[in-house]
Design an enzyme around this catalytic site. Sequence first.
Site, PDB file in Angstrom:
ATOM      1  N   GLN A 104       0.814  -1.217   0.000  1.00  0.00           N
ATOM      2  CA  GLN A 104       0.000   0.000   0.000  1.00  0.00           C
ATOM      3  C   GLN A 104       0.847   1.266   0.000  1.00  0.00           C
ATOM      4  O   GLN A 104       0.456   2.299   0.554  1.00  0.00           O
ATOM      5  CB  GLN A 104      -0.933  -0.010   1.217  1.00  0.00           C
ATOM      6  CG  GLN A 104      -1.891  -1.199   1.238  1.00  0.00           C
ATOM      7  CD  GLN A 104      -2.769  -1.225   2.482  1.00  0.00           C
ATOM      8  OE1 GLN A 104      -2.829  -0.257   3.240  1.00  0.00           O
ATOM      9  NE2 GLN A 104      -3.464  -2.338   2.695  1.00  0.00           N
ATOM     10  N   CYS A 105       1.994   1.213  -0.629  1.00  0.00           N
ATOM     11  CA  CYS A 105       2.927   2.342  -0.662  1.00  0.00           C
ATOM     12  C   CYS A 105       2.816   3.076  -2.002  1.00  0.00           C
ATOM     13  O   CYS A 105       2.422   2.487  -3.014  1.00  0.00           O
ATOM     14  CB  CYS A 105       4.353   1.819  -0.462  1.00  0.00           C
ATOM     15  SG  CYS A 105       5.649   3.075  -0.542  1.00  0.00           S
TER      16      CYS A 105
END
Length: 232
Positions: A104-105
């Site tokens: 989720q970066c």
Amino acid sequence: MLRSSIRLLYIRRTSPLLRSLSSSSSSSSSKRFDSAKPLFNSHRIISLPISTTGAKLSRSEHSMAASSEPKSLYDFTVKDAKGNDVDLSIYKGKVLLIVNVASQCGLTNSNYTELAQLYEKYKGHGFEILAFPCNQFGNQEPGTNEEIVQFACTRFKAEYPIFDKVDVNGDKAAPVYKFLKSSKGGLFGDGIKWNFAKFLVDKDGNVVDRFAPTTSPLSIEKDVKKLLGVTA
């Protein structure tokens, strides 16, 4: 007065009783002194070996500690996504790119996409990518190992191994990451700064380079080719 003193001295020197008492007293004192001698000797005998034995143990312990220090990446065992032990010596003779990944970066899409491209191009030449999920940066890898593997393999067609989630910094950092960081420090210290930091390892298990999270995988293609001995 003088005569009395001379007479007394004469009696002491000539009286057999006084000479006997004096001789007995002297002999008794001598015996007491002689009987004490073995005590001193015994103390000297038992005091010598103690420090020598201690010194030998100290040298032995020091030698054992030195021999147990890891010398290459191949000295480590890690866990795969299913919790099984993986001896990293199975990668002997291969060039490795080791990456701490997150799902989720902001760097996830570009890095996973280029990692897949790099792997597809050089896997036949002895190139391998080892991905280690990590949730230490912004809690951007919160899922289970199963969810992480499914995400990477389904969305980005990742064919390289994805291992158990680890810490890369702090007291609980995985031993393999402590080794990587100590082998190649960063620009502002050894600590990993964010997701997708990259370590390049040669065929002998030596860490030869380190790249920042913002360095794209395809930009280090030339370094990978050099270690592989690929010219085309």
